[in-house]
Design a protein around this motif. Structure first.
Motif, PDB file in Angstrom:
ATOM      1  N   SER A   1       0.255  -0.785   0.231  1.00 30.62           N
ATOM      2  CA  SER A   1      -0.454   0.003   0.470  1.00 30.62           C
ATOM      3  C   SER A   1       0.716   0.872  -0.256  1.00 30.62           C
ATOM      4  O   SER A   1       0.688   1.793  -0.718  1.00 30.62           O
ATOM      5  CB  SER A   1      -1.095   0.410   1.314  1.00 30.62           C
ATOM      6  OG  SER A   1      -1.681  -1.119   1.005  1.00 30.62           O
TER       7      SER A   1
ATOM      8  N   SER B   1      -2.251  -4.165  -3.339  1.00 29.90           N
ATOM      9  CA  SER B   1      -2.644  -3.518  -2.465  1.00 29.90           C
ATOM     10  C   SER B   1      -3.035  -1.846  -2.168  1.00 29.90           C
ATOM     11  O   SER B   1      -2.357  -1.197  -2.406  1.00 29.90           O
ATOM     12  CB  SER B   1      -1.897  -3.455  -0.759  1.00 29.90           C
ATOM     13  OG  SER B   1      -1.691  -4.962   0.179  1.00 29.90           O
ATOM     14  N   THR B   2      -4.059  -1.905  -1.743  1.00 32.93           N
ATOM     15  CA  THR B   2      -4.744  -0.378  -1.730  1.00 32.93           C
ATOM     16  C   THR B   2      -5.224   0.400  -0.706  1.00 32.93           C
ATOM     17  O   THR B   2      -5.924   1.321  -0.657  1.00 32.93           O
ATOM     18  CB  THR B   2      -6.572  -0.583  -2.640  1.00 32.93           C
ATOM     19  OG1 THR B   2      -7.181  -0.802  -2.147  1.00 32.93           O
ATOM     20  CG2 THR B   2      -6.014  -1.203  -3.726  1.00 32.93           C
TER      21      THR B   2
ATOM     22  N   HIS C   1      -8.286  -5.137  -1.066  1.00 36.58           N
ATOM     23  CA  HIS C   1      -8.683  -4.510  -0.584  1.00 36.58           C
ATOM     24  C   HIS C   1      -7.728  -4.357   1.459  1.00 36.58           C
ATOM     25  O   HIS C   1      -7.658  -5.335   1.664  1.00 36.58           O
ATOM     26  CB  HIS C   1     -10.380  -4.758  -0.116  1.00 36.58           C
ATOM     27  CG  HIS C   1     -10.846  -4.010   1.360  1.00 36.58           C
ATOM     28  ND1 HIS C   1     -10.422  -2.122   1.401  1.00 36.58           N
ATOM     29  CD2 HIS C   1     -11.513  -3.689   2.397  1.00 36.58           C
ATOM     30  CE1 HIS C   1     -10.992  -2.029   1.976  1.00 36.58           C
ATOM     31  NE2 HIS C   1     -11.307  -2.667   3.223  1.00 36.58           N
ATOM     32  N   CYS C   2      -7.299  -3.766   1.763  1.00 37.23           N
ATOM     33  CA  CYS C   2      -6.909  -3.422   2.774  1.00 37.23           C
ATOM     34  C   CYS C   2      -6.232  -2.492   3.942  1.00 37.23           C
ATOM     35  O   CYS C   2      -6.960  -1.179   2.906  1.00 37.23           O
ATOM     36  CB  CYS C   2      -5.356  -3.668   2.572  1.00 37.23           C
ATOM     37  SG  CYS C   2      -3.567  -3.614   3.718  1.00 37.23           S
TER      38      CYS C   2
ATOM     39  N   PHE D   1     -16.465  -2.574   1.120  1.00 37.76           N
ATOM     40  CA  PHE D   1     -15.462  -1.577  -0.285  1.00 37.76           C
ATOM     41  C   PHE D   1     -15.059  -3.003  -0.918  1.00 37.76           C
ATOM     42  O   PHE D   1     -14.956  -2.876  -1.662  1.00 37.76           O
ATOM     43  CB  PHE D   1     -14.156  -1.208   0.286  1.00 37.76           C
ATOM     44  CG  PHE D   1     -13.593   0.554  -0.859  1.00 37.76           C
ATOM     45  CD1 PHE D   1     -12.009  -0.205  -1.308  1.00 37.76           C
ATOM     46  CD2 PHE D   1     -13.951   0.927  -0.597  1.00 37.76           C
ATOM     47  CE1 PHE D   1     -11.756   0.545  -1.600  1.00 37.76           C
ATOM     48  CE2 PHE D   1     -13.868   1.945  -1.599  1.00 37.76           C
ATOM     49  CZ  PHE D   1     -12.769   1.341  -2.307  1.00 37.76           C
ATOM     50  N   ILE D   2     -15.236  -3.761  -0.944  1.00 38.45           N
ATOM     51  CA  ILE D   2     -14.696  -5.306  -1.911  1.00 38.45           C
ATOM     52  C   ILE D   2     -15.975  -4.887  -2.491  1.00 38.45           C
ATOM     53  O   ILE D   2     -15.139  -5.340  -3.977  1.00 38.45           O
ATOM     54  CB  ILE D   2     -15.189  -6.240  -0.692  1.00 38.45           C
ATOM     55  CG1 ILE D   2     -13.234  -6.490  -0.075  1.00 38.45           C
ATOM     56  CG2 ILE D   2     -14.320  -7.608  -1.964  1.00 38.45           C
ATOM     57  CD1 ILE D   2     -13.234  -7.957   0.426  1.00 38.45           C
TER      58      ILE D   2
ATOM     59  N   LEU E   1     -15.813  -2.254  -5.185  1.00 39.39           N
ATOM     60  CA  LEU E   1     -14.043  -2.999  -5.942  1.00 39.39           C
ATOM     61  C   LEU E   1     -14.534  -3.559  -7.314  1.00 39.39           C
ATOM     62  O   LEU E   1     -13.916  -3.609  -8.709  1.00 39.39           O
ATOM     63  CB  LEU E   1     -12.733  -3.094  -5.591  1.00 39.39           C
ATOM     64  CG  LEU E   1     -12.256  -2.240  -5.008  1.00 39.39           C
ATOM     65  CD1 LEU E   1     -11.688  -3.308  -3.714  1.00 39.39           C
ATOM     66  CD2 LEU E   1     -11.763  -1.461  -5.019  1.00 39.39           C
TER      67      LEU E   1
ATOM     68  N   ILE F   1     -10.120  -9.764  -6.725  1.00 37.68           N
ATOM     69  CA  ILE F   1      -9.826  -8.624  -6.145  1.00 37.68           C
ATOM     70  C   ILE F   1      -9.987  -9.656  -4.555  1.00 37.68           C
ATOM     71  O   ILE F   1     -10.292 -10.521  -4.992  1.00 37.68           O
ATOM     72  CB  ILE F   1     -11.558  -7.678  -6.039  1.00 37.68           C
ATOM     73  CG1 ILE F   1     -11.931  -7.022  -6.341  1.00 37.68           C
ATOM     74  CG2 ILE F   1     -11.400  -7.326  -4.602  1.00 37.68           C
ATOM     75  CD1 ILE F   1     -11.088  -5.913  -7.450  1.00 37.68           C
TER      76      ILE F   1
ATOM     77  N   TYR G   1      -8.194  -9.476   0.153  1.00 43.85           N
ATOM     78  CA  TYR G   1      -8.673  -9.156   0.941  1.00 43.85           C
ATOM     79  C   TYR G   1      -7.073  -9.451   1.756  1.00 43.85           C
ATOM     80  O   TYR G   1      -6.697  -9.897   2.822  1.00 43.85           O
ATOM     81  CB  TYR G   1      -9.277  -8.885   1.860  1.00 43.85           C
ATOM     82  CG  TYR G   1      -9.502  -8.787   3.604  1.00 43.85           C
ATOM     83  CD1 TYR G   1      -9.201  -7.403   3.211  1.00 43.85           C
ATOM     84  CD2 TYR G   1      -9.152  -9.906   4.330  1.00 43.85           C
ATOM     85  CE1 TYR G   1      -9.924  -6.510   5.173  1.00 43.85           C
ATOM     86  CE2 TYR G   1      -9.508  -8.753   5.805  1.00 43.85           C
ATOM     87  CZ  TYR G   1      -9.152  -7.394   6.040  1.00 43.85           C
ATOM     88  OH  TYR G   1      -9.662  -7.039   7.270  1.00 43.85           O
TER      89      TYR G   1
ATOM     90  N   LYS H   1     -14.970   5.318   0.704  1.00 43.36           N
ATOM     91  CA  LYS H   1     -13.467   5.365   1.522  1.00 43.36           C
ATOM     92  C   LYS H   1     -13.076   6.127   2.495  1.00 43.36           C
ATOM     93  O   LYS H   1     -12.495   7.091   2.515  1.00 43.36           O
ATOM     94  CB  LYS H   1     -12.237   4.378   0.185  1.00 43.36           C
ATOM     95  CG  LYS H   1     -11.891   3.604   1.203  1.00 43.36           C
ATOM     96  CD  LYS H   1     -11.317   2.742   0.284  1.00 43.36           C
ATOM     97  CE  LYS H   1      -9.787   2.010   1.386  1.00 43.36           C
ATOM     98  NZ  LYS H   1      -8.579   1.494   0.408  1.00 43.36           N
TER      99      LYS H   1
END
Length: 500
Positions: free
Chosen positions: A123, A145-146, A172-173, A188-189, A192, A201, A203, A271
């Motif tokens: 990230s 990673s986001t 998603h992170c 949020f998953i 995305l 996608i 996690y 987010k």
């Protein structure tokens, strides 16, 4: 973009990070422990390492400092290329996927020399464009990673790797260590998945290692990839608050597998990014430093700088650097760079195009290959997000079809047409139309016809995409009520793009 589902689908990533404690032997023990879990549950497991060339990654003045986050830990658990190669070979011998997170360009080269299966972008590095460019050249599958990244940031990353033809996935992170339950935002998953329907996608979790409900919910949301930090406690080694021991890791895998058996993979909010998350990521970013004396007014180019930790507040980071910036002061060797980010009309256009494409992705609207894009900026490109619209011409014969994209908060000013009649159908989002003084609120699927000569304007609160079907479009057939606009040549208020 090519997709290789087999490398990403139902992948469990055991993140070793510094849990090897600077010891190859201890690292191999962790690998053995994780491989037993993968075999027992018949899952695809990857052990992930972290690569940094600490000779160049850390600024020379900070290598011995004890008061800067992360650096003492990095230095004390240091392994070299040959030692990491032993760990990679151990992962292969156990039949697992080899994986590493490079934090600098040398790390990318190590991945290639070792034949790493998957390269992970952390990230903190997800907007480190020099690093991303090197990773994109490898043609390796990438996982990004986001954590701490807005939708606009993720759109930029998506477009970058898509244009490069890369095979990639997003995780998603929430980059807090440990991450509190109220910040996990597993919804949020879903977003995305809708926004990037062709991208796998997953996690990456940092929550309580004993809480496996999160992994189960992530699987229920459709996460293809799950990642956790793992380690092996001993009499001398204690794991941190977000890393799993082998017993916890096995329960985590079992819970996720149970969720897969129970689930069939099938209020969108912005987010949330906490200040703690931002601080955490900023502490890992590379800053821009001068490698030779530069005088005020002189150009600063790539060969004049180097990227290294730490990146101080208000310092330019590696992802913000651009060739040709003008020094606002004299710089000495090893001094940090403090210059303003470059904002040009091209960067403004690119920014709104990325947002528009992101909206189309999320709405599931595909354009094909033949269309023309017009940015209608009535008061200049710098005010486009307030006033204007993106107009995509699909067909213009005896009949005309266009798609119009209105960004959140954007308004298209009052105008009328003398030649054409048009009908709007809202496909996505919200749209408020003012037609001859009447206010009309449209929801997806609603249709509104605008007759010749009728004055109309429209705006959107959260963003909208609507289809316009009309008689043939004729240039200069838009008559604006605002004299400032009506006096402009159409060339002054339009930017035409043939390819985006």
């Amino acid at each position: 973009m090519k997709q290789t589902k087999s490398i990403f689908d139902q992948l469990y990533i055991f993140e070793m990070a510094n849990s090897h404690q600077g010891s190859v032997e201890h690292g191999i023990d962790i690998i053995h422990a994780m491989s037993k879990i993968a075999r027992k549950h018949n899952v695809k497991g990857a052990v992930k390492l972290q690569y940094r060339n600490l000779d160049t990654f850390v600024h020379p003045d900070y290598k011995q400092r004890k008061d800067v986050n992360h650096i003492p830990r990095f230095m004390s658990t240091r392994l070299g290329f040959d030692e990491f190669t032993q760990l990679v070979n151990a992962v292969r011998e156990e039949g697992m996927v080899t994986m590493s997170t490079p934090f600098d360009e040398d790390g990318v080269e190590w991945c290639m020399d070792q034949g790493i299966d998957i390269i992970k972008i952390a990230s903190c590095s997800a907007l480190d464009w020099p690093l991303l460019a090197e990773a994109a050249k490898t043609n390796k599958p990438l996982i990004i990673s986001t954590g701490g990244k807005t939708l606009s940031d993720i759109d930029k990353i998506y477009n970058f790797f898509t244009h490069k033809g890369c095979e990639f996935a997003f995780l998603h992170c929430v980059a807090e260590y440990p991450a509190p339950a109220e910040h996990l935002q597993l919804d949020f998953i879903d977003r995305l998945k809708r926004r990037y329907p062709t991208v796998p996608i997953g996690y990456s979790g940092h929550e309580d290692p004993d809480d496996n409900s999160v992994a189960m919910m992530a699987v229920a949301k459709g996460a293809k990839i799950l990642e956790r930090h793992v380690g092996l406690p001993t009499d001398k080694i204690t794991l941190n608050a977000y890393s799993m021991n082998p017993e916890q890791a096995e329960k985590w895998v079992q819970a996720a597998e149970n969720a897969r058996l129970m689930c069939t993979m099938k209020k969108e909010d912005d987010k949330y990014i906490s200040q703690e998350e931002i601080d955490s990521l900023n502490s890992l970013m590379r800053g821009v430093y001068i490698n030779k004396a530069i005088k005020k007014g002189q150009e600063i180019n790539r060969e004049d700088v180097f990227f290294a930790m730490p990146c101080h507040e208000k310092q330019m980071n590696s992802g913000e650097f651009y060739d040709g910036m003008i020094a606002s002061k004299d710089y000495a060797v090893n001094e940090e760079v403090h210059e303003k980010k470059k904002i040009t009309e091209i960067s403004l256009v690119r920014s709104v195009i990325h947002d528009a494409k992101g909206m189309l992705y999320e709405a599931g609207i595909y354009l094909g290959d033949s269309f023309e894009v017009e940015l209608s900026h009535h008061y200049g490109m710098q005010h486009f997000r307030q006033t204007g619209a993106i107009i995509i011409s699909i067909i213009n014969r005896e009949y005309c079809k266009k798609l119009l994209i209105v960004l959140p908060g954007q308004k298209h000013p009052m105008h009328a047409h003398k030649v054409k009649e048009e009908t709007f159908q809202l496909l996505y989002g919200d749209l408020d139309v003012v037609l001859e003084g009447r206010e009309i609120t449209m929801k997806p699927g609603d249709i509104q016809t605008v007759l010749r000569g009728e004055k109309h304007s429209f705006t959107s609160t959260h963003g909208a995409i609507f289809e316009e079907v009309s008689t043939t479009h004729v240039k200069s057939d838009s008559y604006y009520m605002d004299e400032k606009i009506s006096k402009l040549d159409p060339i002054e208020r339009k930017t035409i793009l043939r390819n985006w």
